[in-house]
Design an enzyme around this catalytic site. Structure first.
Site: not given
Length: 234
Positions: A30, A28
């Protein structure tokens, strides 16, 4: 502490744990590769309103899936919601910082010839800025423009197909149970939850359906986790 349930192979003499082969890691962005800078609670309240935010939050212990929630809104209301989300994300880009340990972990994976991919619900502009600012390139790097997006397993399965590997030869690392862990588990991959603050130790998350194979409090813990539980041979 990182934990993993593994199968075992039994011989006449002893039972030896099976070390899974790892060929790729998908991150991922953020809150995982980058330091969290977006106030998601404020963003959700701005989109939903305070009352609706509290109602949906109470019904979704793993977190609010704002993108899926607004998909059935009228075009006008949906457009306004996307503009609000984009505004919060734009302000976040100005404060973009790489997560401690991210560059070193990428170097470790490169040395082991383990592929690196990225799946984010942020926009392509944010991914391009991340690549440019920090000199790290992930491929494939799938942004919100790729449909379906997390927690659907589609993005991760797409990356596995591009790499020509099986999902159980890949690990998904992210800071969200509802997006990253759900995406990884539904695809059949290993999952690692980055929980810097211990928020997922709360009883609120005790009964979620999809739980990670591992949980770490920093990316620096991932090195030993990988070496202990996986076959990292090229």
């Amino acid at each position: 502490m990182a934990t993993l349930t593994t199968t075992t192979t039994t011989t006449a003499a002893t039972a030896t744990p099976t070390r899974a082969r790892l060929k790729g890691v998908v991150f991922d962005m953020d809150g995982t590769l980058t330091v969290p800078v977006i106030d998601f609670a404020a963003m959700y309240k701005a989109v939903l309103g305070d009352d609706e935010y509290r109602r949906i939050k109470a019904e979704n212990p793993s977190g609010i899936d704002i993108l899926h929630h607004i998909e059935n809104w009228s075009p006008e209301k949906q457009q306004k919601a996307y503009e609000t989300i984009a505004d919060y994300e734009r302000r976040g880009l100005d404060r973009l910082q790489i997560m401690p340990g991210a560059a070193e972990l990428c170097g470790f994976l490169d040395a082991k010839k383990i592929r690196r991919g990225l799946i984010t619900r942020n926009v392509k502009e944010a991914v391009d800025l991340f690549h440019q600012r920090f000199g790290l390139t992930f491929g494939p790097a799938l942004s919100r423009e790729f449909r379906p997006y997390k927690p659907d397993p589609g993005p991760l399965l797409h990356i596995c197909s591009a790499w020509e590997v099986l999902p159980n030869e890949v690990m998904m690392i992210g800071d969200s149970l509802k997006d990253d862990v759900a995406c990884g588990k539904r695809a059949g991959a290993f999952t690692c939850l980055l929980d810097e603050t211990g928020r997922y130790d709360s009883p609120d998350y005790a009964n979620v359906d999809l739980k990670p194979d591992f949980k770490v409090s920093s990316l620096t813990e991932v090195y030993s986790l990988l070496e202990e539980h996986f076959d990292l041979a090229p």
